[in-house]
Write an enzyme that holds these catalytic residues in place. Structure first.
Site, PDB file in Angstrom:
ATOM      1  N   ASP A 130      33.234  32.140  12.512  1.00  0.00           N
ATOM      2  CA  ASP A 130      33.695  30.813  12.105  1.00  0.00           C
ATOM      3  C   ASP A 130      32.732  30.377  11.008  1.00  0.00           C
ATOM      4  O   ASP A 130      31.558  30.127  11.270  1.00  0.00           O
ATOM      5  CB  ASP A 130      33.628  29.876  13.322  1.00  0.00           C
ATOM      6  CG  ASP A 130      33.997  28.445  12.991  1.00  0.00           C
ATOM      7  OD1 ASP A 130      34.102  28.107  11.785  1.00  0.00           O
ATOM      8  OD2 ASP A 130      34.181  27.651  13.933  1.00  0.00           O
TER       9      ASP A 130
ATOM     10  N   TYR B  57      24.340  24.691  22.124  1.00  0.00           N
ATOM     11  CA  TYR B  57      25.756  24.827  21.804  1.00  0.00           C
ATOM     12  C   TYR B  57      26.028  24.673  20.315  1.00  0.00           C
ATOM     13  O   TYR B  57      25.717  23.656  19.715  1.00  0.00           O
ATOM     14  CB  TYR B  57      26.581  23.789  22.575  1.00  0.00           C
ATOM     15  CG  TYR B  57      28.051  23.956  22.316  1.00  0.00           C
ATOM     16  CD1 TYR B  57      28.729  25.042  22.858  1.00  0.00           C
ATOM     17  CD2 TYR B  57      28.744  23.072  21.506  1.00  0.00           C
ATOM     18  CE1 TYR B  57      30.061  25.237  22.592  1.00  0.00           C
ATOM     19  CE2 TYR B  57      30.083  23.260  21.237  1.00  0.00           C
ATOM     20  CZ  TYR B  57      30.739  24.343  21.786  1.00  0.00           C
ATOM     21  OH  TYR B  57      32.058  24.538  21.518  1.00  0.00           O
TER      22      TYR B  57
ATOM     23  N   LYS C 259      31.906  27.907  20.298  1.00  0.00           N
ATOM     24  CA  LYS C 259      32.128  28.928  21.317  1.00  0.00           C
ATOM     25  C   LYS C 259      32.175  30.309  20.678  1.00  0.00           C
ATOM     26  O   LYS C 259      32.438  30.448  19.488  1.00  0.00           O
ATOM     27  CB  LYS C 259      33.464  28.598  21.975  1.00  0.00           C
ATOM     28  CG  LYS C 259      33.589  28.751  23.469  1.00  0.00           C
ATOM     29  CD  LYS C 259      32.426  28.341  24.281  1.00  0.00           C
ATOM     30  CE  LYS C 259      32.575  28.893  25.690  1.00  0.00           C
ATOM     31  NZ  LYS C 259      31.512  28.420  26.545  1.00  0.00           N
TER      32      LYS C 259
END
Ligand code: 13P
Ligand code: 13P
Ligand code: MG
Ligand code: MG
Length: 370
Positions: free
Chosen positions: A12, A234, A237
């Site tokens: 990503d 985080y 994902k």
């Protein structure tokens, strides 16, 4: 026969808009860089695809897995695409590029990697599965069903060439350990592990010794990079990908696709913090809009030789409408839970999200109960 390597490397590098999809200009840039890789003979052929906000580089070459030139090309490609994403101010530009300098292997740097090296057969069908808004364990159920469930794969019962079963390589991604298990003999032990899909993930499948195919050449592989273990917190994902070979001593193409007719619950939806149904979609519909989801899987079918013949958009077929309808119903049902478990992930899986920061603020307010 010569050996072929297929490398699926994904990242990503910026969402458009938010975390929904990949902007067309990123695909163009990636194609430009990979074309240079064909010219310099690092790779033979490639395709650039997108699933949700993940850019997927599918490359065909003869350099084997973990090859420095191929990984370096992919890294260079992601860096160039990130520059475009930054110019356009796309969301989270460079999100998955967690390290600054390339040092020989792209693993551990943020992108997800699935690679297979195999001796070429007369004809080699292969499916590249690409998921968004979920984690590597989302592949446990479908890969188990493809290679070990006779109710899914008719060939396990009626085809002597796969009747003996397969070997599963399972990783404990917390302890960084692995175990090899034989099916059907160790089916129950295998399920005892892989049912815990946030910890035990299927990494590879091998044919058994004595099979028609070489026992040391994997026939399926899943990317298992855990972004939060690399980044420490985080950052999005680790949306996984997998390569699965089919036919002639392996499950048929239709047996490889069959488990996706059940939209099973997976984790990773909205802020990486929710469970939801995995919906099989065409390339065109691989955009995550409702509550940043629901989690999606696209399937690109190829015939592999010197060239990549494909992709065939395998879920672009009305037969999957029934599954999609079920996923829509489950989406509605799960969403009604709002911030409650089991829509929201259990506490132990929230450890690497932003929730602990909220709870920390509250910690002083607690008083002892006698
Ligand atoms: P931000 O809006 O702060 O990026 O967080 C929400 C999100 O989308 C998590 O990836
Ligand atoms: P990605 O991991 O696909 O960037 O999604 C982040 C997210 O949390 C969306 O809600
Ligand atoms: Mg994103
Ligand atoms: Mg994503």
């Amino acid at each position: 026969m010569a050996k072929i390597t297929v490398s699926l490397i994904k990242a990503d590098v910026g969402g458009y808009p938010g975390h929904a999809s990949v902007h067309e200009s990123l695909i163009k840039k990636a194609e430009e860089i990979l074309s240079q890789g064909v010219e310099t003979e690092v790779i033979r052929d490639f395709r650039v695809l997108a699933t949700g906000d993940d850019l997927e580089l599918i490359m065909n070459h003869n350099r084997g897995t973990d090859n420095e030139e191929v990984h370096s090309l992919a890294w260079k490609c992601f860096e160039a695409v990130t520059d475009v994403a930054k110019e356009l101010k796309l969301y989270g530009a460079g999100q998955d590029l967690l390290k600054d300098a390339f040092s020989g292997n792209i693993k551990g740097m943020g992108p997800g990697v699935a690679e297979l090296e195999f001796t070429e057969r007369e004809s080699d069908p292969l499916v590249a599965f690409m998921m968004d808004k979920t984690e590597p364990g989302a592949f446990n159920l479908p890969i188990y069903r493809i290679f070990a469930d006779p109710f899914n794969t008719a060939g396990l019962v009626i085809d002597p060439s796969i009747h003996d079963g397969f070997v599963f390589e399972v990783w404990d991604i917390y302890e960084h350990k692995r175990v090899f298990m034989n099916t059907p003999e160790e089916t129950y032990d295998l399920l005892a592990l892989i049912g815990a899909k946030s910890r035990y993930v299927i990494k590879r499948i091998f044919p058994k010794k004595g099979s028609k195919l070489p026992a040391d050449e994997a026939v399926a592989v899943v990317s298992t990079e855990k972004l939060y273990q690399i980044a420490g917190e985080y950052v999005g994902k680790d949306d996984p990908v997998a390569l699965v070979r089919a036919q002639s001593g392996l499950p048929a193409l239709g047996e490889v696709l069959e488990p996706f007719a059940f939209p099973h619950l997976v984790s990773g939806w909205m802020r990486g913090s929710h469970n939801g149904p995995l919906m099989p979609v065409s390339f065109k519909d691989a955009r995550c809009t409702r509550f940043d989801g629901p989690p999606r899987v696209a399937a690109a079918g190829f015939q592999i030789s010197e060239k990549l013949v494909g992709p065939s958009d395998l879920f672009d077929d009305p037969i999957w409408d029934y599954t999609r309808r079920k996923a829509q119903k489950v989406t509605e049902y799960m969403r009604r839970h709002g911030p409650f478990e089991p829509h929201r992930l259990p506490m132990e899986d929230m450890e690497y999200t932003t929730l602990p920061k909220v709870l920390k603020e509250l910690s002083d307010r607690f008083e002892k109960v006698e």
